[in-house]
Write a protein that holds these residues in place. Structure first.
Motif, mmCIF file in Angstrom:
data_model
loop_
_atom_site.group_PDB
_atom_site.id
_atom_site.type_symbol
_atom_site.label_atom_id
_atom_site.label_comp_id
_atom_site.label_asym_id
_atom_site.label_seq_id
_atom_site.Cartn_x
_atom_site.Cartn_y
_atom_site.Cartn_z
ATOM 1 N N ALA A 73 -30.357 9.877 -13.164
ATOM 2 C CA ALA A 73 -30.450 8.837 -14.197
ATOM 3 C C ALA A 73 -30.716 9.493 -15.552
ATOM 4 O O ALA A 73 -31.853 9.602 -16.010
ATOM 5 N N GLU A 74 -29.657 9.965 -16.150
ATOM 6 C CA GLU A 74 -29.719 10.615 -17.457
ATOM 7 C C GLU A 74 -28.623 10.037 -18.322
ATOM 8 O O GLU A 74 -27.724 9.367 -17.851
ATOM 9 N N VAL A 75 -28.698 10.327 -19.602
ATOM 10 C CA VAL A 75 -27.627 9.937 -20.515
ATOM 11 C C VAL A 75 -27.070 11.221 -21.106
ATOM 12 O O VAL A 75 -27.815 11.957 -21.754
ATOM 13 N N PRO A 76 -25.800 11.527 -20.876
ATOM 14 C CA PRO A 76 -24.865 10.839 -19.989
ATOM 15 C C PRO A 76 -25.237 11.076 -18.518
ATOM 16 O O PRO A 76 -25.922 12.043 -18.199
#
Length: 127
Positions: A73-76
């Motif tokens: 769960a990271e961006v991106p």
């Protein structure tokens, strides 16, 4: 019972070969044995594999419980592939294949050897 009529469904060698003998599968396992990898990293290390084929092989290995897809769960978003315990159990088989290849098929190992083998096959086909 004739050899062609033998039921191989209970044969461990046949069941393992069914998994490992799909094109690219043993090499994907070899690469994931080194470290968890992202799709693009696997694609770069597997010279000649199409993105579609890599995606299909990874899904097949995931459905067989050999590879695990990890989404961070990271961006991106970051997705990595790793061997499961069942997948890691295949590493000695892949290592044995590597040893066999180096000892008995040394001339075919490595990029130059594979290219030479492909050239021989093309030569034989056109002859």
């Amino acid at each position: 019972m004739a050899a062609s009529e033998v039921d191989h469904s209970s044969c461990g060698v046949c069941a393992t070969a069914e998994i490992l003998c799909s094109k690219w599968t043993a090499i994907i396992i070899r690469d994931l044995a080194e470290c968890d990898s992202r799709f693009c990293e696997l694609e770069r290390s597997l010279d000649g594999i199409s993105p579609r084929t890599l995606s299909l092989r990874l899904r097949e290995l995931e459905s067989n419980g050999i590879v695990e897809r990890r989404t961070h769960a990271e961006v991106p978003p970051r997705v990595e592939y790793a061997l499961t315990t069942k997948g890691r159990a295949l590493i000695p088989i892949v290592d044995a294949m590597r040893s066999y290849g180096e000892q008995w098929l040394g001339e075919l190992c490595g990029r130059e050897g594979r290219e030479a083998a492909r050239a021989k096959v093309k030569e034989a086909i056109t002859a």
